[in-house]
Enzyme design. Structure first.
Site, PDB file in Angstrom:
ATOM      1  N   THR A   1       0.969  -3.411  -0.668  1.00 21.36           N
ATOM      2  CA  THR A   1       0.762  -4.598   0.362  1.00 21.36           C
ATOM      3  C   THR A   1      -0.684  -4.543   1.055  1.00 21.36           C
ATOM      4  O   THR A   1      -1.063  -3.432   1.845  1.00 21.36           O
ATOM      5  CB  THR A   1       1.655  -4.749   1.189  1.00 21.36           C
ATOM      6  OG1 THR A   1       2.007  -3.947   2.303  1.00 21.36           O
ATOM      7  CG2 THR A   1       3.101  -5.186   0.578  1.00 21.36           C
TER       8      THR A   1
ATOM      9  N   GLU B   1       1.254  -8.714   5.322  1.00 24.39           N
ATOM     10  CA  GLU B   1       1.024  -7.856   4.359  1.00 24.39           C
ATOM     11  C   GLU B   1       1.165  -8.608   3.052  1.00 24.39           C
ATOM     12  O   GLU B   1       2.281  -9.339   2.573  1.00 24.39           O
ATOM     13  CB  GLU B   1       2.258  -6.841   4.228  1.00 24.39           C
ATOM     14  CG  GLU B   1       2.435  -5.691   5.375  1.00 24.39           C
ATOM     15  CD  GLU B   1       3.648  -4.952   5.061  1.00 24.39           C
ATOM     16  OE1 GLU B   1       3.538  -4.583   3.992  1.00 24.39           O
ATOM     17  OE2 GLU B   1       4.450  -4.746   6.080  1.00 24.39           O
TER      18      GLU B   1
HETATM   19  P1  ADP Z   1      -0.935   0.200   3.763  1.00 25.10           P
HETATM   20  O1  ADP Z   1       0.392   0.581   4.494  1.00 25.10           O
HETATM   21  O2  ADP Z   1      -2.030   1.175   4.367  1.00 25.10           O
HETATM   22  O3  ADP Z   1      -1.137  -1.095   3.680  1.00 25.10           O
HETATM   23  P2  ADP Z   1       0.111   0.134   1.005  1.00 25.10           P
HETATM   24  O4  ADP Z   1       0.946   1.508   0.362  1.00 25.10           O
HETATM   25  O5  ADP Z   1       0.943  -0.940   1.321  1.00 25.10           O
HETATM   26  O6  ADP Z   1      -0.617   0.918   2.406  1.00 25.10           O
HETATM   27  O7  ADP Z   1      -1.060   0.183   0.087  1.00 25.10           O
HETATM   28  C1  ADP Z   1      -1.945  -1.034   0.035  1.00 25.10           C
HETATM   29  C2  ADP Z   1      -3.339  -0.881  -0.230  1.00 25.10           C
HETATM   30  O8  ADP Z   1      -3.031  -0.651  -1.729  1.00 25.10           O
HETATM   31  C3  ADP Z   1      -4.246  -1.966   0.038  1.00 25.10           C
HETATM   32  O9  ADP Z   1      -4.708  -2.020   1.143  1.00 25.10           O
HETATM   33  C4  ADP Z   1      -5.068  -2.062  -1.373  1.00 25.10           C
HETATM   34  O10 ADP Z   1      -6.281  -1.275  -0.964  1.00 25.10           O
HETATM   35  C5  ADP Z   1      -4.452  -1.164  -2.294  1.00 25.10           C
HETATM   36  N1  ADP Z   1      -3.852  -2.120  -3.200  1.00 25.10           N
HETATM   37  C6  ADP Z   1      -3.961  -1.858  -4.597  1.00 25.10           C
HETATM   38  N2  ADP Z   1      -3.515  -2.651  -5.646  1.00 25.10           N
HETATM   39  C7  ADP Z   1      -2.990  -3.592  -4.819  1.00 25.10           C
HETATM   40  C8  ADP Z   1      -2.304  -4.786  -5.074  1.00 25.10           C
HETATM   41  N3  ADP Z   1      -2.156  -5.205  -6.394  1.00 25.10           N
HETATM   42  N4  ADP Z   1      -1.966  -5.705  -3.851  1.00 25.10           N
HETATM   43  C9  ADP Z   1      -2.060  -5.357  -2.723  1.00 25.10           C
HETATM   44  N5  ADP Z   1      -2.868  -3.854  -2.343  1.00 25.10           N
HETATM   45  C10 ADP Z   1      -3.104  -3.304  -3.483  1.00 25.10           C
HETATM   46  N1  RBF Z   2      10.640  -5.512   5.068  1.00 23.78           N
HETATM   47  C1  RBF Z   2      11.605  -5.603   5.843  1.00 23.78           C
HETATM   48  O1  RBF Z   2      12.174  -4.834   6.691  1.00 23.78           O
HETATM   49  N2  RBF Z   2      12.374  -6.564   5.378  1.00 23.78           N
HETATM   50  C2  RBF Z   2      12.132  -7.419   4.298  1.00 23.78           C
HETATM   51  O2  RBF Z   2      12.832  -8.712   4.034  1.00 23.78           O
HETATM   52  C3  RBF Z   2      10.893  -7.488   3.783  1.00 23.78           C
HETATM   53  N3  RBF Z   2      10.609  -8.339   2.657  1.00 23.78           N
HETATM   54  C4  RBF Z   2       9.443  -7.908   1.907  1.00 23.78           C
HETATM   55  C5  RBF Z   2       9.158  -8.756   0.895  1.00 23.78           C
HETATM   56  C6  RBF Z   2       7.930  -8.817  -0.004  1.00 23.78           C
HETATM   57  C7  RBF Z   2       7.557  -9.486  -1.025  1.00 23.78           C
HETATM   58  C8  RBF Z   2       6.972  -7.351   0.468  1.00 23.78           C
HETATM   59  C9  RBF Z   2       5.883  -7.070  -0.237  1.00 23.78           C
HETATM   60  C10 RBF Z   2       7.258  -6.673   1.806  1.00 23.78           C
HETATM   61  C11 RBF Z   2       8.627  -6.789   2.212  1.00 23.78           C
HETATM   62  N4  RBF Z   2       8.890  -6.015   3.348  1.00 23.78           N
HETATM   63  C12 RBF Z   2      10.137  -6.218   3.992  1.00 23.78           C
HETATM   64  C13 RBF Z   2       8.043  -5.076   3.900  1.00 23.78           C
HETATM   65  C14 RBF Z   2       8.157  -3.752   3.742  1.00 23.78           C
HETATM   66  O3  RBF Z   2       8.905  -3.128   4.699  1.00 23.78           O
HETATM   67  C15 RBF Z   2       6.744  -3.055   3.845  1.00 23.78           C
HETATM   68  O4  RBF Z   2       5.960  -3.708   2.609  1.00 23.78           O
HETATM   69  C16 RBF Z   2       6.632  -1.686   3.740  1.00 23.78           C
HETATM   70  O5  RBF Z   2       7.060  -1.221   5.250  1.00 23.78           O
HETATM   71  C17 RBF Z   2       5.237  -0.999   3.895  1.00 23.78           C
HETATM   72  O6  RBF Z   2       4.432  -1.732   4.662  1.00 23.78           O
HETATM   73 MG    MG Z   3       0.569  -2.382   3.390  1.00 23.34          MG
END
Ligand code: ADP
Ligand code: RBF
Ligand code: MG
Length: 167
Positions: A45, A101
């Site tokens: 995300t 996110e």
């Molecule tokens: P963070 O906690 O740093 O957000 P994530 O594990 O959520 O780490 O990974 C997010 C990162 O992954 C984004 O900031 C982006 O650089 C990369 N990324 C690669 N593909 C995607 C995608 N399809 N959607 C969102 N982020 C993506």
């Molecule tokens: N985190 C929660 O604690 N509760 C949720 O209901 C929840 N729903 C999510 C739905 C989507 C589509 C996504 C992408 C993330 C969601 N998360 C939720 C967040 C998730 O905990 C988070 O992406 C991770 O903590 C990584 O930052």
């Molecule tokens: Mg993220």
């Protein structure tokens, strides 16, 4: 809060046209988080800073939970793609600050931290929930992605993929 039944989820959310307060416009630099999305959930995300958003957007996103729409990242792969967005405190992970996110439904070839991202939010899917397990959260995220795709397939929603905000 009203009771929310995880076992009976609608496959489409929102009316035939985006309902107020949608569309909501978001933009900002992609920030680094705890990097749990990809590692633990198999769902990266891209994080936006809530402080970077307009007052209109902040008000519109007061309902914590999951939303859907379109997003675009400036750079090598700058297409407009469907997205799901989580706004909240991630109760499952007990975070101490609010996050925005966005998971973009596209296979990017590289990470894009520091890039500018724009998004148009078109509907609300469900409230933010706490979970008994990572597996349960992952299962709901998969359903969220399906619901977003179904919801965006309607003409009044798909039209936003070519909105001037993205150009
Ligand atoms: P963070 O906690 O740093 O957000 P994530 O594990 O959520 O780490 O990974 C997010 C990162 O992954 C984004 O900031 C982006 O650089 C990369 N990324 C690669 N593909 C995607 C995608 N399809 N959607 C969102 N982020 C993506
Ligand atoms: N985190 C929660 O604690 N509760 C949720 O209901 C929840 N729903 C999510 C739905 C989507 C589509 C996504 C992408 C993330 C969601 N998360 C939720 C967040 C998730 O905990 C988070 O992406 C991770 O903590 C990584 O930052
Ligand atoms: Mg993220």
């Amino acid at each position: 809060m009203t009771q929310y039944d995880r076992s009976h989820r609608p496959s489409i959310c929102g009316g035939d046209q985006p309902d107020a307060p949608f569309p909501v416009y978001l933009s900002g630099e992609v920030k680094r988080g705890f990097q749990r999305g990809s590692r633990e959930l198999g769902c990266p995300t891209a994080n936006l800073d809530p402080e970077d958003q307009s007052p209109e957007a902040a008000t519109a996103l007061e309902n914590l939970g999951v939303y859907y729409g379109y997003a675009r990242v400036d750079g090598a792969d700058s297409g407009v793609y469907p997205m799901v967005m989580s706004v909240g405190w991630n109760p499952f992970y007990k975070n101490t600050h609010k996050t925005i996110e966005i998971h973009i439904m596209h296979a990017y070839s590289a990470d894009f931290y520091g890039s500018q991202m724009r998004a148009i939010v078109l509907g609300y899917i469900r409230p933010e929930l706490d979970y008994v397990s990572t597996e349960a959260l992952i299962a709901d995220i998969k359903t969220d992605i399906q619901v977003a795709q179904n919801s965006l397939a309607r003409p009044a929603y798909s039209a936003y993929a070519t909105n001037a905000f993205f150009t």
